[in-house]
Design an enzyme around this catalytic site. Sequence first.
Site, PDB file in Angstrom:
ATOM      1  N   THR A 192       1.492   4.439   1.482  1.00  0.00           N
ATOM      2  CA  THR A 192       2.279   4.995   2.585  1.00  0.00           C
ATOM      3  C   THR A 192       3.222   3.954   3.165  1.00  0.00           C
ATOM      4  OG1 THR A 192       0.502   6.541   3.128  1.00  0.00           O
ATOM      5  CG2 THR A 192       2.138   6.127   4.835  1.00  0.00           C
ATOM      6  N   CYS A 193       2.762   2.721   3.234  1.00  0.00           N
ATOM      7  CA  CYS A 193       3.583   1.648   3.791  1.00  0.00           C
ATOM      8  C   CYS A 193       4.838   1.420   2.952  1.00  0.00           C
ATOM      9  CB  CYS A 193       2.777   0.356   3.871  1.00  0.00           C
ATOM     10  SG  CYS A 193       1.206   0.528   4.736  1.00  0.00           S
ATOM     11  N   SER A 194       4.682   1.465   1.630  1.00  0.00           N
ATOM     12  CA  SER A 194       5.791   1.163   0.727  1.00  0.00           C
ATOM     13  C   SER A 194       6.699   2.351   0.471  1.00  0.00           C
ATOM     14  CB  SER A 194       5.246   0.653  -0.616  1.00  0.00           C
ATOM     15  OG  SER A 194       4.589  -0.578  -0.464  1.00  0.00           O
ATOM     16  N   THR A 246       0.840  -1.193   0.000  1.00  0.00           N
ATOM     17  CA  THR A 246       0.000   0.000   0.000  1.00  0.00           C
ATOM     18  C   THR A 246       0.885   1.257   0.000  1.00  0.00           C
ATOM     19  OG1 THR A 246      -0.204  -0.206   2.404  1.00  0.00           O
ATOM     20  CG2 THR A 246      -1.974  -1.126   1.068  1.00  0.00           C
ATOM     21  N   LEU A 288       7.838   1.701   5.868  1.00  0.00           N
ATOM     22  CA  LEU A 288       8.866   0.654   5.831  1.00  0.00           C
ATOM     23  C   LEU A 288      10.238   1.171   5.405  1.00  0.00           C
ATOM     24  CD1 LEU A 288      10.022  -2.210   5.775  1.00  0.00           C
ATOM     25  CD2 LEU A 288       8.887  -2.539   3.561  1.00  0.00           C
TER      26      LEU A 288
END
Length: 253
Positions: A52-54, A50, A58
């Site tokens: 923001t996560c990528s 997703t 992270l």
Amino acid sequence: MLPTPESLEGKPVPHVTFKARPHDQWQDVSTEQLFKGKTVIVFSLPGAYTPTCSSSHLPRYNELAPVFRASGVDDIVCMAVNDAFVMNEWKQGQDAASITFIPDGNGDFSEGMGLLVDKRNLGFGMRSWRYSMLVRDGIIDKMFIEPEKEGDPFEVSDAETMLRYLNPQAKVPEPVVIFSKPGCPHCARAKAALDERGLRYTDISQSQHINSSVLRAVAGASTWPQVFIGGTLIGDADALEQHLASTAVSGTP
């Protein structure tokens, strides 16, 4: 309603067994294995791949992993309500060898934290709310839970906020990028110089559709490699070695 950070701090993490696939073999991983006798950072997010996560959550934990470890952290765990196959592929795609990826596939850990939320309006089913925490020997020392608002808030569970809590005096190294060419001996020399200083770097190779024209546009030079530190062009391998020698004397990275 989400729990408050204060209601979780000082409590043990939920006892859960995760179904993981390290080295492409099924393996049960318990919370005792993850946390007992260790200082561990956990950051949990809505889902692999997703935006923001990528792009933010992270990558920054991965970049700051050496700083966290120098500050006494034994492991950094990325958790999401995804299966082991998805988490393994995401880890590989993100080049995140410094992070331990744990699939909370059934949401048992997230539910035990009180942070399993309904994302069926997005077609996600049940997912984890975004948060981070510092765990010492299985006990939650500090919680950062994103505010309960619409969308996907990302305000307090980031790597910098965790680092400020853990070690406010920690020195964060400048990001290093090297434009390199396969088989180039000068590129190999520049990477060896960075490795010798323990400096992590992002390698942008000619094989990734970067040609001499692109290199000239970015660095104003057509010789390989070209190294940037903190957004500043250092130059080729000789310039890098001179820069590292001078900063070793001054004590700056």
